[in-house]
Design a protein around this motif. Structure first.
Motif, short mmCIF file in Angstrom:
data_model
loop_
_atom_site.label_atom_id
_atom_site.label_comp_id
_atom_site.label_asym_id
_atom_site.label_seq_id
_atom_site.Cartn_x
_atom_site.Cartn_y
_atom_site.Cartn_z
N LYS A 119 0.50 -6.76 -7.03
CA LYS A 119 -0.89 -7.09 -7.39
C LYS A 119 -1.84 -6.76 -6.23
N ASP A 120 -1.40 -7.09 -5.02
CA ASP A 120 -2.23 -6.75 -3.86
C ASP A 120 -2.43 -5.24 -3.75
N LYS A 121 -1.37 -4.48 -3.98
CA LYS A 121 -1.45 -3.02 -3.93
C LYS A 121 -2.40 -2.51 -5.02
N PHE A 122 -2.28 -3.08 -6.23
CA PHE A 122 -3.15 -2.69 -7.34
C PHE A 122 -4.61 -2.96 -6.98
N GLN A 123 -4.88 -4.14 -6.43
CA GLN A 123 -6.26 -4.49 -6.08
C GLN A 123 -6.80 -3.57 -4.99
N HIS A 124 -5.96 -3.24 -4.02
CA HIS A 124 -6.36 -2.34 -2.95
C HIS A 124 -6.69 -0.95 -3.52
N GLU A 125 -5.82 -0.45 -4.39
CA GLU A 125 -6.07 0.85 -5.01
C GLU A 125 -7.32 0.83 -5.87
N SER A 126 -7.56 -0.29 -6.57
CA SER A 126 -8.77 -0.40 -7.40
C SER A 126 -10.01 -0.36 -6.53
N LEU A 127 -9.95 -1.05 -5.40
CA LEU A 127 -11.09 -1.04 -4.49
C LEU A 127 -11.33 0.36 -3.92
N LEU A 128 -10.24 1.06 -3.60
CA LEU A 128 -10.38 2.44 -3.11
C LEU A 128 -11.00 3.35 -4.16
N ARG A 129 -10.54 3.23 -5.41
CA ARG A 129 -11.11 4.05 -6.50
C ARG A 129 -12.60 3.74 -6.66
N GLU A 130 -12.92 2.45 -6.64
CA GLU A 130 -14.32 2.06 -6.81
C GLU A 130 -15.17 2.60 -5.66
N GLN A 131 -14.63 2.51 -4.46
CA GLN A 131 -15.36 3.02 -3.29
C GLN A 131 -15.55 4.53 -3.39
N ASN A 132 -14.51 5.23 -3.84
CA ASN A 132 -14.62 6.69 -4.00
C ASN A 132 -15.67 7.04 -5.05
N GLU A 133 -15.71 6.29 -6.14
CA GLU A 133 -16.72 6.54 -7.17
C GLU A 133 -18.13 6.31 -6.63
N LEU A 134 -18.27 5.20 -5.86
CA LEU A 134 -19.59 4.93 -5.27
C LEU A 134 -19.98 6.01 -4.27
N ASP A 135 -19.01 6.48 -3.47
CA ASP A 135 -19.29 7.56 -2.51
C ASP A 135 -19.70 8.84 -3.23
N GLU A 136 -18.99 9.13 -4.33
CA GLU A 136 -19.31 10.33 -5.10
C GLU A 136 -20.71 10.23 -5.70
N MET A 137 -21.06 9.05 -6.21
CA MET A 137 -22.40 8.87 -6.77
C MET A 137 -23.46 9.03 -5.69
N ALA A 138 -23.20 8.50 -4.52
CA ALA A 138 -24.15 8.63 -3.41
C ALA A 138 -24.29 10.08 -2.99
N THR A 139 -23.18 10.82 -2.97
CA THR A 139 -23.22 12.24 -2.61
C THR A 139 -24.02 13.03 -3.62
N VAL A 140 -23.81 12.74 -4.90
CA VAL A 140 -24.55 13.44 -5.96
C VAL A 140 -26.04 13.15 -5.83
N ARG A 141 -26.43 11.89 -5.60
CA ARG A 141 -27.84 11.54 -5.46
C ARG A 141 -28.46 12.24 -4.25
N PHE A 142 -27.69 12.24 -3.17
CA PHE A 142 -28.20 12.90 -1.96
C PHE A 142 -28.43 14.39 -2.21
N ALA A 143 -27.46 15.00 -2.93
CA ALA A 143 -27.58 16.43 -3.22
C ALA A 143 -28.76 16.68 -4.16
N MET A 144 -29.02 15.77 -5.12
CA MET A 144 -30.13 15.94 -6.06
C MET A 144 -31.46 15.83 -5.34
N ARG A 145 -31.55 14.96 -4.36
CA ARG A 145 -32.80 14.80 -3.62
C ARG A 145 -33.05 16.00 -2.71
N GLY A 146 -31.98 16.61 -2.28
CA GLY A 146 -32.11 17.75 -1.37
C GLY A 146 -32.65 18.99 -2.08
N ARG A 147 -32.65 19.06 -3.36
CA ARG A 147 -33.11 20.23 -4.08
C ARG A 147 -34.56 20.20 -4.29
#
Length: 147
Positions: A119-147
């Motif tokens: 369960k701890d491993k599952f929660q850690h992996e879930s947090l990593l996935r969520e963080q990666n999604e948030l990072d990807e969203m931030a990267t996309v927004r940053f790229a959209m503003r740069g245009r």
């Protein structure tokens, strides 16, 4: 996404085995208590007959009555010896059931610990996935503003 442990049925089985071992120990303790109570009753009866025998001897009772009481006292002594053996066997049975219960508790603890780690491993992996999604969203927004 909800956590589902792959080996949950094994954990449930180990918990059930532990519960059954607890019941068996409880039954063995109940038997031991009954045997001990029975032994106490026999000892009390022997004491009562012993005092009755002494009273009869002081009151110069008939020889037949004294012999009868003496034979009954000997019979009680035999019963007490057998009952003491029964108590000893019941005590051994309780000890065996305690050992079995200890093993079942250890098995259950191992499986619960494995589940907790999963369960701890599952929660850690879930947090990593969520963080990666948030990072990807931030990267996309940053790229959209740069245009």
């Amino acid at each position: 996404m909800k956590f589902r442990y792959v080996y949950q049925k094994v954990v449930d089985l180990k918990t059930n085995e532990k519960t059954q071992a607890e019941w068996m120990l409880s039954a063995a303790v109940g038997e031991l208590q009954m045997e001990q109570y029975s032994l106490e009753q026999l000892n009390e009866e022997r004491k009562r007959i012993y005092f009755t025998l002494q009273d009869e001897m002081e009151n110069s009772a008939s020889m037949i009555k004294l012999q009868e009481l003496q034979r009954y006292l000997e019979h009680l002594n035999d019963c007490i010896l057998r009952k003491a053996g029964d108590v000893q066997r019941a005590e051994q049975k309780v000890e065996q059931k305690k050992t079995v219960l200890t093993g079942k508790m250890l098995d259950e603890k191992v499986w619960l610990k494995a589940k907790e780690k999963a369960k701890d491993k599952f929660q850690h992996e879930s947090l990593l996935r969520e963080q990666n999604e948030l990072d990807e969203m931030a990267t996309v927004r940053f790229a959209m503003r740069g245009r």
